[in-house]
Design a protein around this motif. Structure first.
Motif, PDB file in Angstrom:
ATOM      1  N   THR A 284      45.680  32.142  44.083  1.00 35.51           N
ATOM      2  CA  THR A 284      45.419  32.897  42.863  1.00 35.51           C
ATOM      3  C   THR A 284      46.239  34.166  42.846  1.00 35.51           C
ATOM      4  O   THR A 284      46.462  34.793  43.900  1.00 35.51           O
ATOM      5  CB  THR A 284      43.921  33.253  42.734  1.00 35.51           C
ATOM      6  OG1 THR A 284      43.742  34.132  41.612  1.00 35.51           O
ATOM      7  CG2 THR A 284      43.385  33.934  43.975  1.00 35.51           C
ATOM      8  N   ASP A 285      46.677  34.559  41.653  1.00 35.77           N
ATOM      9  CA  ASP A 285      47.425  35.812  41.543  1.00 35.77           C
ATOM     10  C   ASP A 285      46.525  37.038  41.640  1.00 35.77           C
ATOM     11  O   ASP A 285      47.024  38.171  41.665  1.00 35.77           O
ATOM     12  CB  ASP A 285      48.270  35.847  40.267  1.00 35.77           C
ATOM     13  CG  ASP A 285      47.486  35.586  38.999  1.00 35.77           C
ATOM     14  OD1 ASP A 285      46.245  35.558  39.058  1.00 35.77           O
ATOM     15  OD2 ASP A 285      48.112  35.393  37.932  1.00 35.77           O
ATOM     16  N   VAL A 286      45.209  36.841  41.742  1.00 38.92           N
ATOM     17  CA  VAL A 286      44.320  37.961  42.081  1.00 38.92           C
ATOM     18  C   VAL A 286      44.680  38.488  43.470  1.00 38.92           C
ATOM     19  O   VAL A 286      44.437  39.648  43.797  1.00 38.92           O
ATOM     20  CB  VAL A 286      42.843  37.538  42.031  1.00 38.92           C
ATOM     21  CG1 VAL A 286      41.929  38.709  42.386  1.00 38.92           C
ATOM     22  CG2 VAL A 286      42.463  37.006  40.650  1.00 38.92           C
ATOM     23  N   GLY A 287      45.289  37.619  44.291  1.00 36.27           N
ATOM     24  CA  GLY A 287      45.702  38.041  45.619  1.00 36.27           C
ATOM     25  C   GLY A 287      46.570  39.286  45.587  1.00 36.27           C
ATOM     26  O   GLY A 287      46.358  40.230  46.352  1.00 36.27           O
ATOM     27  N   ASP A 288      47.556  39.319  44.703  1.00 37.47           N
ATOM     28  CA  ASP A 288      48.434  40.491  44.613  1.00 37.47           C
ATOM     29  C   ASP A 288      47.649  41.735  44.203  1.00 37.47           C
ATOM     30  O   ASP A 288      47.878  42.827  44.725  1.00 37.47           O
ATOM     31  CB  ASP A 288      49.554  40.219  43.616  1.00 37.47           C
ATOM     32  CG  ASP A 288      50.561  39.219  44.154  1.00 37.47           C
ATOM     33  OD1 ASP A 288      51.719  39.588  44.365  1.00 37.47           O
ATOM     34  OD2 ASP A 288      50.169  38.059  44.389  1.00 37.47           O
ATOM     35  N   VAL A 289      46.724  41.572  43.271  1.00 38.70           N
ATOM     36  CA  VAL A 289      45.883  42.701  42.854  1.00 38.70           C
ATOM     37  C   VAL A 289      45.120  43.255  44.049  1.00 38.70           C
ATOM     38  O   VAL A 289      45.013  44.473  44.240  1.00 38.70           O
ATOM     39  CB  VAL A 289      44.903  42.265  41.744  1.00 38.70           C
ATOM     40  CG1 VAL A 289      43.966  43.414  41.374  1.00 38.70           C
ATOM     41  CG2 VAL A 289      45.660  41.767  40.521  1.00 38.70           C
ATOM     42  N   SER A 290      44.596  42.359  44.890  1.00 41.55           N
ATOM     43  CA  SER A 290      43.746  42.786  46.004  1.00 41.55           C
ATOM     44  C   SER A 290      44.508  43.567  47.066  1.00 41.55           C
ATOM     45  O   SER A 290      43.888  44.243  47.891  1.00 41.55           O
ATOM     46  CB  SER A 290      43.073  41.563  46.644  1.00 41.55           C
ATOM     47  OG  SER A 290      43.986  40.790  47.404  1.00 41.55           O
TER      48      SER A 290
END
Length: 479
Positions: free
Chosen positions: A383-389
């Motif tokens: 998931t691109d939430v990974g970069d946010v995290s």
């Protein structure tokens, strides 16, 4: 002194009761507007727009937020369907994430048997119609809670397109959209209710394009140089490579273009690759080897090769302090309770799963919250939430929007997501996100603690660099 102490205790008790009443009011407001949000989600389910093409879906969510008093900016990071909605002022800034892209090839009616929708090319097999709408519902509830209580702080919602392979959030991270955020909260549809500090797989995706020389495949094949031969040679080499990469890595591909007719040597062919691993540095090495296989295939077939990186995402960085807080609130909200019609639907749908890979969970387990598991869990998806995290402390959860046992990216997920089963799960998520945001607004020490934990997990010398480099958003990757 005793008199003053009694007064203090009484005031403290009164404050706690008032705070609890405010939280209950927030939850009640979500129940009251449940039909409205169900209708929004249903519209997006019907639109079924793929990544970067979510024009109507994004507009619907933006308009709802604007009506609720949010200031909305669109076209963030050069992406027409990305937006940021804000309400309030000052610190802390709590951000919720919304997604709304569908998957190609999975159109399905909301019935418990396989029944594609005629003429429709995509479907919400990952439930992003619920994800985006549920995040909006939570943001509005928190906005009203801030307003009614005359509280300071900012609630922000970021509309993030193309999660499915398009890495939409990566461009928003790169643009600095999250630089002022204190905590990010997110959720995802699923077949269970959980809130664990789990990670995910880092992912790099790209299209390899080969160009050769066309010729008559029977009359003059010696004049041709087959681009399809290059694709097949590349795939063969990559498949042999699987034996010599870490066993927990994942590599998959589809041939997106293989020629026009069997009697014409193809002068153009294209293959679309995904590579995944829990460690992004290992992943980058694997990707370099895939590129070398493509280069070798081009050399051996006398074709030309070019590669376009379509997406690249980090693994999720877990923050246990935030996960524990979200888990506490998920338990307060509870799971999804089916009525008689929903139970019947769930039982029929469960019959389509098969049991080749183990037992199927009972439909009633949607009413339960999965036990908390400490850090160390690894999901099998990306998931691109990974970069946010990696740029702001982040926590997420899943809610049972699908019948237990349902696999993501399946027609069963589309079917359940188009019913009240999906919208009930969406409401569980909206309530949990809203309660968690309220806790962060009223308990700033939790933000400080989570940030310290997050900074330690990132490492002292961490510097964010997008895995997809400096390319512009791949706005046409689904066309």
């Amino acid at each position: 002194m005793r008199k003053y102490l009694l007064v203090f205790v009484a005031c403290l008790g009164s404050y706690a009761a008032s705070a609890q009443a405010d939280r209950q009011k927030m939850l009640a407001s979500l129940d009251a507007k449940a039909p409205h949000y169900a209708a929004l989600a249903q519209k997006i389910w019907e639109y079924a727009e793929v990544g970067y093409q979510e024009v109507k879906s994004a507009a619907l969510l933006r308009e709802d937020l604007q009506k609720e008093g949010f200031a909305v900016d669109s076209g963030m990071a050069g992406i027409p369907t990305a937006f940021v909605a804000r309400y309030g002022s000052g610190k802390p800034v709590i951000t919720l994430l919304a997604e709304y892209d569908a998957l190609p090839g999975l159109a399905q009616e909301a019935v418990p048997v396989r029944k594609p929708i005629a003429g429709q090319k995509a479907g919400h097999a990952c439930g992003h119609h619920l994800l985006g709408t549920g995040a909006v519902a939570a943001a509005v509830a928190v906005k009203n809670w801030l307003k009614d209580g005359h509280r300071t702080g900012t609630i922000q919602l970021v509309g993030t397109p193309a999660e499915e392979g398009g890495s939409g959030k990566v461009y928003l991270v790169r643009e600095g959209i999250f630089k002022d955020t204190d905590v990010v909260l997110h959720w995802h549809p699923g077949d269970a209710n959980s809130a664990n500090p789990s990670s995910s797989l880092a992912n790099i995706t790209g299209k390899f394009r080969f160009r050769g020389v066309a010729a008559h495949a029977a009359a003059s094949p010696e004049r041709g140089r087959s681009a399809l031969d290059a694709v097949e040679a590349m795939n063969y080499m990559v498949n042999m490579m699987r034996e010599h990469i870490p066993s927990d890595a994942r590599v998959h591909y589809i041939i997106t273009k293989g020629g026009e007719a069997p009697n014409v040597v193809p002068d153009f062919a294209e293959v679309y690759y995904y590579a995944r691993h829990k460690d992004r540095t290992v992943l980058q090495d694997i990707w370099k080897r895939i590129v070398k296989a493509a280069e070798g295939a081009a050399l051996g077939t006398e074709t030309r090769m070019e590669v376009e990186i379509i997406g690249g995402v980090y693994n999720l960085l877990a923050v246990e302090t935030l996960a524990e807080l979200m888990y506490k609130n998920l338990n307060i909200v509870g799971g999804v309770m089916y009525d008689a019609a929903e139970k019947n639907f769930a039982e029929q749908l469960s019959g389509t799963f098969g049991a080749a890979f183990g037992s199927i969970p009972k439909p009633g387990s949607a009413g339960q919250v999965a036990p908390y598991a400490a850090a160390g869990l690894l999901g099998s998806a990306s998931t691109d939430v990974g970069d946010v995290s990696w740029v702001v402390p982040t926590a997420g959860m899943t809610a049972a929007t699908w019948v237990p046992g349902t696999s993501a990216h399946s027609w069963q997920a589309v079917a359940a997501g188009g019913t009240s089963i999906g919208t009930k799960g969406m409401l569980v998520a909206a309530k949990t996100l809203a309660l968690t945001a309220a806790d962060l607004f009223t308990k700033p020490e939790l933000i400080g603690k989570s940030r310290g934990e997050w900074e330690k997990a990132r490492g002292e010398n961490f510097r964010y660099e997008a895995l997809l480099g400096d390319r512009k958003p791949a706005l046409d990757y689904r066309k």
